[in-house]
Motif scaffolding. Structure first.
Motif, short mmCIF file in Angstrom:
data_model
loop_
_atom_site.label_atom_id
_atom_site.label_comp_id
_atom_site.label_asym_id
_atom_site.label_seq_id
_atom_site.Cartn_x
_atom_site.Cartn_y
_atom_site.Cartn_z
N ALA A 282 0.91 -1.12 0.00
CA ALA A 282 0.00 0.22 0.00
C ALA A 282 0.91 1.14 0.06
O ALA A 282 1.55 1.26 1.07
N LEU B 159 -8.41 0.96 1.16
CA LEU B 159 -7.74 0.18 2.39
C LEU B 159 -8.30 0.53 3.47
O LEU B 159 -7.65 -0.04 4.62
N SER C 236 -4.83 -3.25 3.63
CA SER C 236 -4.25 -4.21 2.35
C SER C 236 -3.95 -5.52 2.56
O SER C 236 -4.36 -6.25 1.59
#
Length: 166
Positions: free
Chosen positions: A26, A64, A89
């Motif tokens: 991420a 996320l 994530s």
């Protein structure tokens, strides 16, 4: 890719192959550079699930699962945000481990509280996430390189500790 990041990604790959771990990324300020380093290793498709480049707060929240409250209270460039990016994530991409980056690479965008070069890194699994903060401004390209190297080192530290626990 520097020799150092190549060495780190190779060490990570060997652990992930051996342990059958999976990985997600991420990224905000590194804009996919972490994923590029990981996928430059042949065979990374055996463990790398994918990544999200989350430049905007909306993407951090919607993809996320970073809480809006976290962003409004601590900001996108914070320890709290990168921890939530790791956990989000892992959940969204179905991985065992994840890495996250968020920061101000420069040359502009900094404030007195968070100057250019402030970058938060996180790596971990659903049980444990470790973080680090970079504060040196060495120019945009070097700031990004330092973030990539730093988050790879964090992940390696987490994985080596996990191996030692088993």
């Amino acid at each position: 890719m520097s020799v150092e990041t190549k060495t780190l990604s190779k060490q990570i790959s060997e652990i992930f192959w051996r342990e059958n771990f999976t990985l997600a990324t991420a990224e905000s300020c590194t804009a996919g550079n972490v994923a590029a380093i990981i996928t430059a290793i042949p065979g990374s498709s055996r463990f790398y699930k994918g990544g999200v480049v989350a430049y905007s707060d909306e993407v951090k929240q919607n993809l996320l699962h970073v809480k809006g409250d976290t962003l409004s209270t601590h900001g996108a460039v914070s320890e709290e945000t990168v921890v939530e990016m790791v956990k989000g994530s892992i959940e969204v991409l179905g991985a065992d481990f994840a890495m996250a980056t968020s920061g101000i690479a420069g040359p502009s965008g900094g404030t007195q509280e968070k100057p250019v070069g402030t970058i938060w890194l996180a790596a971990g699994n659903k049980d444990k996430v470790i973080t680090a903060k970079l504060t040196e401004d060495e120019g945009r390209e070097k700031n990004i390189q330092n973030a990539v190297k730093g988050v790879l080192q964090l992940l390696l530290d987490v994985c080596q500790n996990k191996e030692n626990e088993q």
